[in-house]
Design a protein around this motif. Sequence first.
Motif, PDB file in Angstrom:
ATOM      1  N   ALA A  88       0.824  -1.213   0.000  1.00  0.00           N
ATOM      2  CA  ALA A  88       0.000   0.000   0.000  1.00  0.00           C
ATOM      3  C   ALA A  88       0.855   1.258   0.000  1.00  0.00           C
ATOM      4  O   ALA A  88       0.474   2.277  -0.570  1.00  0.00           O
ATOM      5  CB  ALA A  88      -0.948   0.005   1.197  1.00  0.00           C
ATOM      6  N   LEU A  89       1.993   1.183   0.651  1.00  0.00           N
ATOM      7  CA  LEU A  89       2.966   2.278   0.645  1.00  0.00           C
ATOM      8  C   LEU A  89       4.223   1.790  -0.040  1.00  0.00           C
ATOM      9  O   LEU A  89       4.632   0.634   0.140  1.00  0.00           O
ATOM     10  CB  LEU A  89       3.297   2.730   2.065  1.00  0.00           C
ATOM     11  CG  LEU A  89       2.179   3.425   2.828  1.00  0.00           C
ATOM     12  CD1 LEU A  89       2.555   3.598   4.294  1.00  0.00           C
ATOM     13  CD2 LEU A  89       1.851   4.759   2.191  1.00  0.00           C
ATOM     14  N   LYS A  90       4.817   2.674  -0.804  1.00  0.00           N
ATOM     15  CA  LYS A  90       6.042   2.321  -1.517  1.00  0.00           C
ATOM     16  C   LYS A  90       7.259   2.929  -0.822  1.00  0.00           C
ATOM     17  O   LYS A  90       7.147   3.958  -0.148  1.00  0.00           O
ATOM     18  CB  LYS A  90       5.966   2.830  -2.962  1.00  0.00           C
ATOM     19  CG  LYS A  90       4.862   2.182  -3.780  1.00  0.00           C
ATOM     20  CD  LYS A  90       4.861   2.670  -5.192  1.00  0.00           C
ATOM     21  CE  LYS A  90       3.873   3.708  -5.577  1.00  0.00           C
ATOM     22  NZ  LYS A  90       2.728   4.018  -4.852  1.00  0.00           N
ATOM     23  N   ASN A  91       8.385   2.294  -1.026  1.00  0.00           N
ATOM     24  CA  ASN A  91       9.640   2.820  -0.509  1.00  0.00           C
ATOM     25  C   ASN A  91       9.809   4.262  -1.002  1.00  0.00           C
ATOM     26  O   ASN A  91       9.675   4.533  -2.187  1.00  0.00           O
ATOM     27  CB  ASN A  91      10.798   1.944  -0.998  1.00  0.00           C
ATOM     28  CG  ASN A  91      12.086   2.270  -0.292  1.00  0.00           C
ATOM     29  OD1 ASN A  91      12.095   2.546   0.897  1.00  0.00           O
ATOM     30  ND2 ASN A  91      13.172   2.247  -1.028  1.00  0.00           N
ATOM     31  N   GLY A  92      10.057   5.179  -0.089  1.00  0.00           N
ATOM     32  CA  GLY A  92      10.253   6.578  -0.449  1.00  0.00           C
ATOM     33  C   GLY A  92       8.991   7.417  -0.494  1.00  0.00           C
ATOM     34  O   GLY A  92       9.067   8.629  -0.708  1.00  0.00           O
ATOM     35  N   ASP A  93       7.811   6.812  -0.319  1.00  0.00           N
ATOM     36  CA  ASP A  93       6.583   7.614  -0.258  1.00  0.00           C
ATOM     37  C   ASP A  93       6.706   8.652   0.851  1.00  0.00           C
ATOM     38  O   ASP A  93       7.331   8.404   1.892  1.00  0.00           O
ATOM     39  CB  ASP A  93       5.362   6.730   0.034  1.00  0.00           C
ATOM     40  CG  ASP A  93       4.652   6.237  -1.203  1.00  0.00           C
ATOM     41  OD1 ASP A  93       4.858   6.810  -2.290  1.00  0.00           O
ATOM     42  OD2 ASP A  93       3.871   5.264  -1.083  1.00  0.00           O
ATOM     43  N   ASN A  94       6.101   9.808   0.639  1.00  0.00           N
ATOM     44  CA  ASN A  94       6.034  10.872   1.639  1.00  0.00           C
ATOM     45  C   ASN A  94       4.612  10.892   2.199  1.00  0.00           C
ATOM     46  O   ASN A  94       3.681  11.292   1.503  1.00  0.00           O
ATOM     47  CB  ASN A  94       6.387  12.219   1.016  1.00  0.00           C
ATOM     48  CG  ASN A  94       7.829  12.263   0.591  1.00  0.00           C
ATOM     49  OD1 ASN A  94       8.715  11.793   1.295  1.00  0.00           O
ATOM     50  ND2 ASN A  94       8.079  12.814  -0.582  1.00  0.00           N
ATOM     51  N   VAL A  95       4.481  10.456   3.434  1.00  0.00           N
ATOM     52  CA  VAL A  95       3.175  10.160   4.000  1.00  0.00           C
ATOM     53  C   VAL A  95       2.769  11.191   5.053  1.00  0.00           C
ATOM     54  O   VAL A  95       3.546  11.532   5.949  1.00  0.00           O
ATOM     55  CB  VAL A  95       3.171   8.748   4.631  1.00  0.00           C
ATOM     56  CG1 VAL A  95       1.798   8.399   5.189  1.00  0.00           C
ATOM     57  CG2 VAL A  95       3.619   7.710   3.605  1.00  0.00           C
ATOM     58  N   LEU A  96       1.545  11.652   4.919  1.00  0.00           N
ATOM     59  CA  LEU A  96       0.876  12.435   5.946  1.00  0.00           C
ATOM     60  C   LEU A  96       0.002  11.465   6.716  1.00  0.00           C
ATOM     61  O   LEU A  96      -0.787  10.728   6.117  1.00  0.00           O
ATOM     62  CB  LEU A  96       0.016  13.528   5.297  1.00  0.00           C
ATOM     63  CG  LEU A  96      -1.004  14.224   6.197  1.00  0.00           C
ATOM     64  CD1 LEU A  96      -0.318  14.979   7.322  1.00  0.00           C
ATOM     65  CD2 LEU A  96      -1.880  15.153   5.356  1.00  0.00           C
TER      66      LEU A  96
END
Length: 161
Positions: A88-96
Motif C-alpha cells: 500500500a505504501l512504496k519505498n520513499g513515499d512521503n506520508v501524511l
Amino acid sequence: ITPVLQDPSAFKLIIDAFVARYKDKNITAVGGIESRGFIFASPVALALGVPFVALRKPGKLAWGSVGVDFRIGSGVYSKGRLEVREGALKNGDNVLIIDDMIGTGATLVGACELVRKVGANVVECAATVELEGLGGRELTEQSSPCFVLLPNPGVTCDGSG
C-alpha cells in the motif's frame, strides 16, 4: 468530533484547512488511523490527488499485511497494534498521517513506526483536536512533526470542557 461531522460547513472547513497546509508538501500518500482517522484522511487524500492508505487494527486486512506493536501505557489497554496492507505504501513515499484526535500520542507514534517500517517517510502527523493533560503532542513530536488544527479546544482527558 461527532458535532463537526454533523455540520457540513464545519467539516469542510477542517478538510480545507488540512488541504491548504499540505498541498505543497510533496505528499504522495495519506494514512488514516482506524477508525475516525479514516473520516478526515480520505477527503484530504482525495483533494490532494494521492492514495488514501488505511492504518488498521490487527486482523482487519484481507490480504497480506505488515504490522507493528506499540506500547500505549500501563494496565489492560497497554498494547496496541497497527497494520497496513503489503504494497500500500512504496519505498520513499512521503506520508501524511491523520487521526481525529491526539490523546496519549502512542497510536500516532505507532503509525509513524509502521510507515517507516515499510520504507516510507513521515512528513507530519495531523489531528483535528488534542485532549489536554495527556502529553500526546509532546510524545508524537519525538517521532514526527505534529500539527493539531484546534490545539486547545478546551477538551480534557476527563471529558470536561
